[in-house]
Design a protein around this motif. Structure first.
Motif, PDB file in Angstrom:
ATOM      1  N   LYS A 177      -5.061   2.629   2.340  1.00 43.19           N
ATOM      2  CA  LYS A 177      -3.911   2.959   1.480  1.00 43.19           C
ATOM      3  C   LYS A 177      -3.630   4.465   1.457  1.00 43.19           C
ATOM      4  CE  LYS A 177      -4.650  -1.110  -1.430  1.00 43.19           C
ATOM      5  NZ  LYS A 177      -4.866  -1.650  -2.796  1.00 43.19           N
ATOM      6  N   LEU A 178      -3.659   5.036   2.633  1.00 44.62           N
ATOM      7  CA  LEU A 178      -3.387   6.465   2.764  1.00 44.62           C
ATOM      8  C   LEU A 178      -1.899   6.755   2.873  1.00 44.62           C
ATOM      9  CD1 LEU A 178      -6.249   7.337   5.272  1.00 44.62           C
ATOM     10  CD2 LEU A 178      -6.234   7.655   2.791  1.00 44.62           C
ATOM     11  N   ILE A 179      -1.109   5.728   3.148  1.00 42.38           N
ATOM     12  CA  ILE A 179       0.342   5.846   3.216  1.00 42.38           C
ATOM     13  C   ILE A 179       0.962   4.741   2.374  1.00 42.38           C
ATOM     14  CG2 ILE A 179       0.510   7.027   5.435  1.00 42.38           C
ATOM     15  CD1 ILE A 179       0.780   4.356   6.803  1.00 42.38           C
ATOM     16  N   THR A 180       2.109   5.049   1.765  1.00 43.28           N
ATOM     17  CA  THR A 180       2.755   4.082   0.885  1.00 43.28           C
ATOM     18  C   THR A 180       3.325   2.903   1.653  1.00 43.28           C
ATOM     19  OG1 THR A 180       3.326   5.821  -0.676  1.00 43.28           O
ATOM     20  CG2 THR A 180       4.562   3.779  -0.839  1.00 43.28           C
ATOM     21  N   LYS A 181       3.981   3.201   2.783  1.00 40.44           N
ATOM     22  CA  LYS A 181       4.601   2.156   3.590  1.00 40.44           C
ATOM     23  C   LYS A 181       3.927   2.084   4.958  1.00 40.44           C
ATOM     24  CE  LYS A 181       9.172   2.752   1.477  1.00 40.44           C
ATOM     25  NZ  LYS A 181      10.595   3.081   1.734  1.00 40.44           N
TER      26      LYS A 181
END
Length: 367
Positions: A177-181
């Motif tokens: 979950k290092l990027i939102t999308k």
């Protein structure tokens, strides 16, 4: 990956955990929580960028390659006898590195191969740190990899193809979950100047895209799920004014979108027909032919994506003027097309893995 070319020479900076961006400018910017890191376009054929591995970090320039899946960097066993000097990863100097079980793995591409052993360590991409990332510590490069300027390769394919149970950088960015999308985008700028490095080469962004980099809306097409590559179906390839002649008339006309390839590669017969239609006999053409060359269209997702002669012909003036087509015959006689840098420079490209059952790729004309 046909011919490795996406290099990205970058200086890392820190941004939010929502979007990671590696920009193709010499300087580093922080805008709206997005991390921009400078990239260079080398001679119109390669883009390279800096990542770091380990604790404390050790820096490497890697090819960001959508046509392969794995990450590797040179180990301390990398030879000294190479055309360019390369940093070597010292696993003993990293307090977070650990070797994984298993023997050596041969990592081979359409051009080039190395041998690597699997390890895990922290990897920093554009300021985002991926914990316990699988990577290969490489040695024994062949002639090709002894000649290249970049240090390693960061594959952006869907799943690892080298070692059972290993996880790609892209998978871990999403999983941790290092990027939102679950999206990344590529904006590749044409090379300016005649040879050498252009400091304004474009941008790779993880977690989204920048609407200032393209015109209109993207046309999205679903990825074919036959393998772990970013592969799509095309409907037609035709010359301007002659839409009835389809150079992509196979029942399954597919294309791999490959940022690690320099050119557009196609089946021998189809490419040969295109050459005949435009008055060429081989990849090198007489520059006198250039002004009369027609536009070529790729019909993808119902949209007609146009390449002009400026997009599919490389014109060099140093040391003397020469003209080379960037639509070329595949080396391995494959039936798939490969849409490499020559195509992706014209079209901003989004790789969207939001629907894990139906990943998709989007194209919009780049600015």
């Amino acid at each position: 990956m046909q011919i490795l070319l996406l290099f990205l020479v970058i200086q890392l900076c820190h941004g939010s955990n929502d979007t990671v961006s590696i920009s193709l400018k010499r300087h580093t910017l922080n805008v709206g929580g997005t991390s921009f890191v400078g990239l260079k376009n080398f001679d119109g054929v390669v883009f390279y960028g800096e990542i770091s591995v380990g604790s404390p970090p050790q820096k490497f320039n890697v090819v960001f390659d959508t046509g392969s899946t794995d990450l590797w960097v040179p180990s301390k066993e990398w030879p000294e006898e190479t055309d360019h000097k390369h940093p070597k990863f010292d696993k003993d100097a990293s307090k977070t590195c650990r070797l994984m079980k298993g023997g050596e793995v041969n990592i081979a591409y359409e051009t080039g191969s190395v041998v690597g052993i699997l390890a895990q360590d922290n990897v920093n991409v554009g300021g985002v740190v991926i914990k316990s990332q699988d990577l290969f510590l490489a040695r024994n490069p062949d002639t090709y990899f002894r000649s290249v300027k970049f240090d390693g390769v960061l594959g952006l394919g869907i799943k690892s193809s080298r070692a059972q149970g290993s996880v790609t950088v892209w998978e871990n960015m999403v999983k941790q979950k290092l990027i939102t999308k679950p999206i990344f985008s590529l904006y590749l700028r044409p090379h300016k100047g005649d040879g050498g490095e252009d400091p304004n080469g474009g941008q790779i962004m993880f977690g989204g895209f920048d609407p200032k980099q393209f015109k209109g809306e993207h046309v999205y097409v679903p990825m074919k799920l036959s393998d772990d590559r970013w592969k799509i179906k095309m409907s037609k390839i035709y010359i301007n004014g002659k839409p009835a002649i389809n150079f992509c008339d196979d029942v399954e006309c597919t294309a791999m979108v490959d940022s690690g390839s320099t050119d557009i590669f196609g089946p021998d017969e189809a490419v040969g027909k295109i050459y005949k239609e435009i008055g060429a006999t081989k990849v090198i053409i007489r520059c006198e032919q250039f002004p009369a060359l027609p536009d070529i269209y790729f019909e993808i997702g119902g949209k007609h994506l146009r390449l002009t002669k400026h997009d599919y012909v490389e014109v060099k003036t140093n040391p003397k003027k020469s003209c080379r087509l960037r639509i070329v015959k595949s080396k391995n006689r494959r039936k798939d097309w490969v849409l490499g840098e020559a195509f992706m420079t014209k079209f901003h490209t989004v790789f969207d893995h939001g629907d894990v059952k139906t990943p998709r790729i989007g194209f919009a004309e780049a600015i």
